[in-house]
Design an enzyme around this catalytic site. Sequence first.
Site, PDB file in Angstrom:
ATOM      1  N   CYS A   1       0.750  -1.036  -0.235  1.00 16.44           N
ATOM      2  CA  CYS A   1      -0.231   0.081   0.154  1.00 16.44           C
ATOM      3  C   CYS A   1       0.478   1.322   0.313  1.00 16.44           C
ATOM      4  CB  CYS A   1      -0.796   0.121   1.121  1.00 16.44           C
ATOM      5  SG  CYS A   1      -1.585   1.406   1.536  1.00 16.44           S
TER       6      CYS A   1
ATOM      7  N   CYS B   1      -0.339   4.212   2.356  1.00 15.16           N
ATOM      8  CA  CYS B   1      -0.242   3.530   3.826  1.00 15.16           C
ATOM      9  C   CYS B   1       1.436   4.253   4.125  1.00 15.16           C
ATOM     10  CB  CYS B   1      -0.385   2.384   4.096  1.00 15.16           C
ATOM     11  SG  CYS B   1      -2.306   2.154   4.627  1.00 15.16           S
TER      12      CYS B   1
END
Length: 177
Positions: free
Chosen positions: A134, A137
Amino acid sequence: MSLTDLRNALPDYAKDLKLNLDSVLSEAGSPGLDGKQIRVIALACAIATRYLPLTAALEAFAAEQLSPEEIHGAKAAAAIMAMNNIYYRATHLIHNDEYGQMRTGLRMNVMARPGVDKLTFELASLAVSAINGCGACLDSHERTIRQHGASAQAVQSALRIAAVVHAVGVTAEQAAA
């Protein structure tokens, strides 16, 4: 199975993983991190690999220096990132800014009191986010880590732990199959 047993069971073609595992799980091999941070990050990453023998081995390794609350913190980082990485990766990949403006509607209370200090939790969250792929993130946790005064070396060390633990999990699971 102990961590040593798991390491020794890796096939010969994974000799580099054996050497790297010993390195990244030490303070000398993970500059910028202390022993507790290394153990929290490694356990959270093991959980993210989904290979139970590795998780058990790294939990035993972690328990040598971590309190039950700190082990809880490592597990909390893996759990919340399992959810957040899917959500934020998807909203990032959709390429429609509208989703980034919407309220997530997902509970994340554990982030307020995860069982470890904020910096260690963020380092573990970054490492798990690397395993889960991700980018949104990764950016967010890296920013927060640096705001807490950690160096680029600490970030790199957390990412190296993620890379090695993930590779060990994949290789050990394949060798056991």
